[in-house]
Structures are given as C-alpha cells and as structure tokens.
Motif scaffolding. Structure first.
Motif, PDB file in Angstrom:
ATOM      1  N   SER A 141       0.816  -1.224   0.000  1.00 39.87           N
ATOM      2  CA  SER A 141       0.000   0.000   0.000  1.00 39.87           C
ATOM      3  C   SER A 141       0.845   1.267   0.000  1.00 39.87           C
ATOM      4  O   SER A 141       0.295   2.374  -0.094  1.00 39.87           O
ATOM      5  CB  SER A 141      -0.922   0.004   1.229  1.00 39.87           C
ATOM      6  N   THR A 197       3.326   4.095  -1.442  1.00 35.69           N
ATOM      7  CA  THR A 197       3.638   4.664  -2.757  1.00 35.69           C
ATOM      8  C   THR A 197       4.953   5.449  -2.762  1.00 35.69           C
ATOM      9  O   THR A 197       5.517   5.700  -3.817  1.00 35.69           O
ATOM     10  CB  THR A 197       2.511   5.608  -3.218  1.00 35.69           C
ATOM     11  N   THR A 198       5.434   5.830  -1.583  1.00 35.04           N
ATOM     12  CA  THR A 198       6.697   6.572  -1.480  1.00 35.04           C
ATOM     13  C   THR A 198       7.681   5.780  -0.626  1.00 35.04           C
ATOM     14  O   THR A 198       7.292   4.834   0.092  1.00 35.04           O
ATOM     15  CB  THR A 198       6.491   7.952  -0.842  1.00 35.04           C
TER      16      THR A 198
END
Length: 382
Positions: free
Chosen positions: A255, A257-258
């Motif tokens: 989950s 994204t960075t």
C-alpha cells in the motif's frame, strides 16, 4: 568506578615516571656503552629517524597519486557482493575490498602503510652498506684505556638520545590527547608536570594551531568512516535476501507509494511482529554465550534482540528497493544510563535524506521513526 580511578587517586603520576625512566634509561645505557658505542648508537638513531621521515614523506606523496587511480580501477571492476551464501573468508574479502574502494581514509591508510614499508626497506638497503661497516667497527684497546672518560662521554651522548626519546613519547601523548580529549586517560596525561613541560614548551610552539585546528575535523571523519565500515560488514553478511523475506516485504509495503511510506510500514511490521528475546540477553549476561542468528532466523522465530530487529529490517527494506543501513552504538536505558544497541537509517529519495528509526522500541510505545531529538537517546559507535 572507572578503570583508571586508582591512577587518579595516587599522588604519583605514572606518565611522569615513564618519561623520566625513558630519559634515565638512555643515560645509563650510554654510560655502559662508552663514548664510542654511544656515538654509534646515536648515529644509528639519527639515521633511523631520517629513514622514517623520508619514507613517510615519500609514502604520503605517493598515496596522493595512487589512491584515485586505485579507486577508479576498483570501481571499474563493478564488484558486487553475491546474493548467495558465501564463506566467512569471502565475506571478509568483499568487506575489505569494497571498503577500500568506497572509504577514502581507509584506502589512504592501507596504501600509506604499504608504501611506507616498501620505501623504508628500499632506503635501508641503500644506506646499510654505507654506514654498516663503521657502526660495526670497534677499538677494544682504546675503550679500555680510557674507560672513565669513555663512560662519562657515553652518558652525555646517552642524555641526548634520552631527551629525543622522551620528546617522541610526549609527542605521541600530545597527539592522543588532541585527538581524544574526552577519553578517560586524557586528563590524567595532562596532569603530568613532565608532559606539560614538554607539550607546552616544545610540541605546541612547533606545531602551532595546526593540530588543534585539524585534529577535530580528522577525528570526526575517522569516526564516520569507522561507522560506515561497521555497517558494510552487515551489508555483506546479509547480502542474500531469502525468498520468504522478499515476499513478506513486498506484501507489507504493497500500500506504500513513497519511500517514506514503505519504510514506515516495514518499521511497524518488524517492531510489532518480532518479540524481544530476553532469554538470549540472559544467556549472554550470565554465561557470555552469544546466540548468533540470521535475519531469516529472526523472521521465522519472530524473536531477537536489537541487532536482529535491525538486520531483518535492513533485508526487508532492500527487498523493496530501499537504501538502508544497520547502525550500532548506545541506546538510552530509561534509567539514566546507556547500553549497547542497534537501529537503522533509511534513505528517502523524495526528501534526499537519511532518517533514523528504531523498530526494537516500537513495543515500548511512542514514535521511533525519525522523531525529534533521536540522537539524544541513540549514540552511534565511534
């Protein structure tokens, strides 16, 4: 009580005693050698000092030329640590070679030592045939016929050699105190009147502010590089990431994204899934038996101590493309003291910075992912 408390409690300063004995020993030695023997010994010392100084200068200049060439060549080899099980000998090899490639102070030290030994040996081969016969020549009759005068002159020459040796000892102590002013022994060294006299009247005027200005910068650089070498050991040791750890890391960070989101997800997962192994600590404290375990052992058993948390976190972070370090040092024990500890630093590309985190302390509550004042509770090894 520290290990040097008994030294501080004594009214006798042993540093002063050693300095005096160094000088007195040379005078006595010169007295028994006689004038001729002492003169030869002094000449031998001067020649040796000349060889050492010239060897160090040539080695220092040579390293400046060779070091960048060696680094370029090693980088060109594209040396990568194999992601398979390797022997302890190969682990040591990859740790040494990649450290020499990546850490300039270590590379300088290795090249300087090798260069110094080679140049010194070469100069000795050139000089020995020139002065060797004279140093070996003795005139027993002349020495016997003027034994008293010879002994007195030998003692005088020995005092010169003794002064030089004592000054060298003081210089070594001066450099140590300058580099490590907060060490336990530094105040004791500085309390020696003999040291103070030599350091203040001879060493300090000669060096000026050079050592005082440069030493702190050099010390910090050495500390940082030493920390990096310790980290490199775990990078090599845990280069192979087992498939089950790779799969788990990808699932945990799905989950995210960075880099920061992925790093936080792994921090929470490792900190909440692994239980602290108090039995391992007790075994070491009571029987001095250390139960070594791999990150895969920690992953499978869900038990470990701080270094095991940190090594597992590092493997999982690398499995999802994060750049991470294992950091060792001291951690606050909550009772006013510090004890051996390990944690991680992870690189966040979005903000272009390294941030610290401590997954071991997740269970204790609070936020230990790059909190303010992290360095007040965690002190890196140096």
């Amino acid at each position: 009580m520290t290990d040097i408390t008994w030294l501080k409690a004594s009214s006798i300063n042993f540093i002063s005693i050693v300095i005096v004995l160094t000088f007195a020993g040379s005078v006595i030695q010169g007295f028994f050698r006689g004038g001729s023997g002492s003169a030869k010994h002094l000449l031998s010392m001067l020649v040796e000092a000349f060889v050492v100084i010239v060897s160090m200068f040539i080695a220092w200049k040579g390293v400046g030329l060779v070091s960048p060439l060696l680094q370029t060549w090693l980088k060109g080899q594209n040396l990568q640590v194999p992601s398979v099980d390797i022997s302890a000998l190969k682990q040591a090899y990859y740790t040494a070679i990649t450290s020499i490639r990546d850490f300039p102070l270590l590379r300088f030290g290795v090249l300087f030592l090798l260069g110094y030994l080679i140049v010194k040996q070469f100069l000795n081969l050139l000089i020995d045939p020139l002065i060797g016969p004279w140093l070996a020549h003795r005139d027993p009759y002349r020495e016997r016929s003027s034994s008293i005068i010879s002994s007195i002159s030998g003692g005088a020459i020995g005092s010169v050699a003794g002064f030089a040796r004592a000054l060298i000892l003081i210089a070594v102590l001066f450099i140590y105190v300058t580099l490590f002013p907060h060490s336990l022994i530094a105040p004791y060294i500085e309390s020696s009147q003999m040291y103070q006299k030599g350091a203040k009247e001879v060493i300090s005027p000669f060096t000026g502010d050079f050592i005082a200005d440069k030493a702190p910068v050099f010390t910090r650089a050495v500390e940082q590089e030493f920390t990096n070498i310790l980290q490199r050991k775990y990078e090599v040791l845990d280069a192979k990431v087992p498939g089950n750890i790779v799969d788990a890391a990808k699932e945990v960070t799905a989950s995210g994204t960075t880099d920061e989101e992925k790093a936080k997800l792994l921090y929470k997962w490792v900190g909440s899934r692994v239980q602290y192994d108090w039995d391992k600590v007790k075994l070491y404290e009571e029987q001095r038996i250390w139960k070594e375990q791999t990150p895969e052992d920690t992953f499978n058993t869900k038990e470990g101590v701080c270094i095991d948390y940190s090594r597992l976190y590092a493997q999982m972070a690398r499995a999802v493309g994060l750049d991470v370090k294992v950091v060792t040092g001291l951690g606050y024990d909550g009772q006013g003291g510090y004890g051996p500890h390990a944690w991680n630093e992870v690189y966040l590309k979005e903000s272009n910075r390294w941030v610290p985190l401590d997954s071991t302390w997740v269970a204790s509550g609070g936020n230990w992912f790059n909190p303010p004042n992290f360095d007040q509770t965690h002190i890196k090894d140096a």
